[in-house]
Design an enzyme around this catalytic site. Structure first.
Site, PDB file in Angstrom:
ATOM      1  N   ALA A  93       0.827  -1.210   0.000  1.00  0.00           N
ATOM      2  CA  ALA A  93       0.000   0.000   0.000  1.00  0.00           C
ATOM      3  C   ALA A  93       0.862   1.262   0.000  1.00  0.00           C
ATOM      4  CB  ALA A  93      -0.945  -0.006   1.193  1.00  0.00           C
ATOM      5  N   THR A  94       2.048   1.201   0.580  1.00  0.00           N
ATOM      6  CA  THR A  94       2.923   2.381   0.567  1.00  0.00           C
ATOM      7  C   THR A  94       3.225   2.781  -0.877  1.00  0.00           C
ATOM      8  OG1 THR A  94       3.933   1.770   2.670  1.00  0.00           O
ATOM      9  CG2 THR A  94       5.181   3.274   1.266  1.00  0.00           C
ATOM     10  N   GLN A 201      -6.712  -0.883   5.279  1.00  0.00           N
ATOM     11  CA  GLN A 201      -7.400  -1.461   6.449  1.00  0.00           C
ATOM     12  C   GLN A 201      -8.867  -1.771   6.165  1.00  0.00           C
ATOM     13  OE1 GLN A 201      -5.924  -2.254   9.286  1.00  0.00           O
ATOM     14  NE2 GLN A 201      -3.982  -1.166   9.132  1.00  0.00           N
ATOM     15  N   THR A 261       9.444  -6.999 -13.070  1.00  0.00           N
ATOM     16  CA  THR A 261       8.882  -8.337 -13.170  1.00  0.00           C
ATOM     17  C   THR A 261       7.935  -8.588 -12.005  1.00  0.00           C
ATOM     18  OG1 THR A 261      10.914  -9.094 -14.205  1.00  0.00           O
ATOM     19  CG2 THR A 261       9.462 -10.792 -13.293  1.00  0.00           C
ATOM     20  N   CYS A 347       4.494   2.342  12.663  1.00  0.00           N
ATOM     21  CA  CYS A 347       5.521   3.264  12.171  1.00  0.00           C
ATOM     22  C   CYS A 347       5.861   4.316  13.195  1.00  0.00           C
ATOM     23  CB  CYS A 347       5.061   3.968  10.912  1.00  0.00           C
ATOM     24  SG  CYS A 347       4.111   2.932   9.837  1.00  0.00           S
TER      25      CYS A 347
HETATM   26  C1  LIG Z   1      -0.218  -0.848   6.575  1.00  0.00           C
HETATM   27  C2  LIG Z   1      -0.762   0.377   5.950  1.00  0.00           C
HETATM   28  C3  LIG Z   1      -0.105   1.000   4.883  1.00  0.00           C
HETATM   29  C4  LIG Z   1       1.201   0.489   4.337  1.00  0.00           C
HETATM   30  O1  LIG Z   1       1.001  -0.728   3.676  1.00  0.00           O
HETATM   31  P1  LIG Z   1       2.272  -1.618   3.208  1.00  0.00           P
HETATM   32  O2  LIG Z   1       1.641  -2.652   2.337  1.00  0.00           O
HETATM   33  O3  LIG Z   1       2.872  -2.158   4.455  1.00  0.00           O
HETATM   34  O4  LIG Z   1       3.186  -0.712   2.448  1.00  0.00           O
HETATM   35  C5  LIG Z   1      -0.678   2.120   4.348  1.00  0.00           C
HETATM   36  N1  LIG Z   1      -1.830   2.617   4.824  1.00  0.00           N
HETATM   37  C6  LIG Z   1      -2.494   2.053   5.834  1.00  0.00           C
HETATM   38  C7  LIG Z   1      -3.778   2.633   6.313  1.00  0.00           C
HETATM   39  C8  LIG Z   1      -1.979   0.909   6.443  1.00  0.00           C
HETATM   40  O5  LIG Z   1      -2.631   0.361   7.463  1.00  0.00           O
END
Ligand SMILES: *Cc1c(COP(=O)(O)O)cnc(C)c1O
Length: 407
Positions: A93-94, A201, A261, A347
């Site tokens: 998600a990052t 989430q 890839t 974090c």
């Molecule tokens: C965990 C999280 C992320 C980051 O996701 P990753 O897949 O670890 O990079 C971003 N936003 C929210 C709301 C998260 O809970």
């Protein structure tokens, strides 16, 4: 046998965890989730027998891997009401948030040099916006109310300026509140701004429909939904088409938006996690609702001065953020090695600063510092909830009584 017991046994058998003692009970499902054993089973063959490069078009090794990746893409799309072609795989998600926010803002920087977000967003959203500010793009950071919900009047006012993108998360990772996605989507569509939602989430926890909610970009993380770490996805709307500048250059995979890839084992893991979520989401939400109620009832019976942070109604059942009057939650966490809980997001909890999300609700430093996030999920049992009630109630009572018995 619980997942934790299995993992502990495995580790002990390998001689690894011998001096770590018994593992705590896991109550940190917002930080990460264990992969579902069914997900692991589905993805394992793609490490070895089915090792092909999904971009190899000349032989069966490539075709086999490609087919698996495309099946996974379809499973992800189906969970959010999208088309398979609208799913772009990322590392998590990052990366999806970075690609959506920087990609849209940079593509439209001439006509619409403005993005809007909210103060309670995940760091990777806020820091992506900061980066854009350095590049001369205006960033509006909306406040949230005392329940953590974004102020729609402030959003409407901010949208008066030509805006490339509005980034508002679906479910908050610290307090579990659900933002009014359909209302935000309607406002954005009316003003010609893309609506991006960090749904790390929310996917698999609440029903999401990118059509009904008018979402143009949506970020997904594998490891928050019982899939593997290191994989995620970005939904990118095709009609009306969302235009993005890619973050990196290369072979032009993923419709030119994300070169590199693809890892079929991780793609298959994310796909099967989405398929399981789609099947089981409704039952799971009901079960977690019962566990949530059990925990709150049990604590209320044993303790005074326990307050819920975040809106009481618009929330997912798997995340409880509670403030314990008269307690420093760092002390509480240290006093409860039996429980794996968190004082904030994974974090930010390394720093001693109180959570910026809790501060954004208007909570004072003392209340923010007295708060604990308890995450429950797929493998949490009623017996584990009872254990948590006992341990929390006993240690909070002890800490409130003061250090009299300390030597
Ligand atoms: C965990 C999280 C992320 C980051 O996701 P990753 O897949 O670890 O990079 C971003 N936003 C929210 C709301 C998260 O809970």
């Amino acid at each position: 046998m619980s997942v934790h017991d299995t993992l502990a046994k495995d580790a002990a058998a390998r001689g690894g965890a011998a001096n770590l003692g018994p593992r705590p009970v896991y109550f940190d499902y917002q930080a990460t989730t264990p992969a579902d054993p069914r997900v692991v089973e589905a993805l394992l063959p793609y490490f070895s027998e089915k090792f092909g490069n999904p971009h190899s078009v000349n032989h069966a090794f490539g075709w086999e891997a490609e087919e698996a990746v495309e099946t996974a893409r379809g499973q992800i799309a189906q969970l959010i009401g999208a088309e398979p072609r609208e799913i772009v795989f990322t590392s998590g998600a990052t990366e999806a948030n970075n690609l959506a926010i920087k990609g849209a803002a940079r593509f439209h920087r001439e006509a619409k040099p403005h993005v809007i977000t909210a103060v309670s967003e995940h760091k990777c959203v806020l820091e992506s916006c900061h980066r854009l500010e350095d590049e001369g793009i205006k960033v509006t950071v909306l406040p949230v109310d005392d329940g953590g919900l974004v102020d729609l009047v402030a959003l409407e006012a901010a949208l008066e300026e030509p805006t490339a993108l509005v980034s508002i998360m679906a479910v908050n990772n610290e307090i579990g509140v659900i933002q009014p996605l359909a209302e935000i989507g309607a406002l954005c569509r009316a003003k010609g701004a893309y609506f991006h939602s960090d749904a790390a989430q929310a996917v698999g926890k609440i029903p999401l429909d990118v059509e009904a909610m008018k979402i143009d970009l949506l970020s997904i993380s594998g490891h928050k939904i019982y899939g593997p770490k290191g994989i995620g996805a970005l939904y990118v709307r095709r009609r009306p088409r969302v235009r993005l500048e890619p973050l990196f250059d290369g072979g032009g995979q993923e419709r030119g938006l994300r070169s590199g890839t693809l890892p079929p084992m991780l793609c298959v893991g994310l796909g099967s996690a989405c398929a399981l979520a789609r099947e089981e989401m409704a039952d799971e939400a009901e079960r977690l609702g019962e566990l949530n109620a059990q925990l709150r009832r049990g604590l209320a019976r044993r303790l005074q001065g326990v307050n819920l942070n975040g809106d009481a109604d618009r929330r997912i059942p798997g995340c409880l953020n509670l403030a314990f009057e008269g307690i420093d939650s760092e002390d509480l966490v240290r006093a409860m090695p039996e429980l794996a809980v968190s004082t904030g997001s994974a974090c930010t909890s390394a720093t001693v600063e109180p959570s910026y999300v809790l501060r954004a609700l208007g909570l004072d430093t003392i209340r923010a510092r007295s708060s604990l996030r308890i995450g429950i999920g797929r493998f949490t049992t009623a017996a584990e909830i009872e254990r948590a009630i006992e341990v929390i109630a006993a240690r909070v009572t002890q800490l409130r009584e003061g250090p009299a018995d300390k030597t």
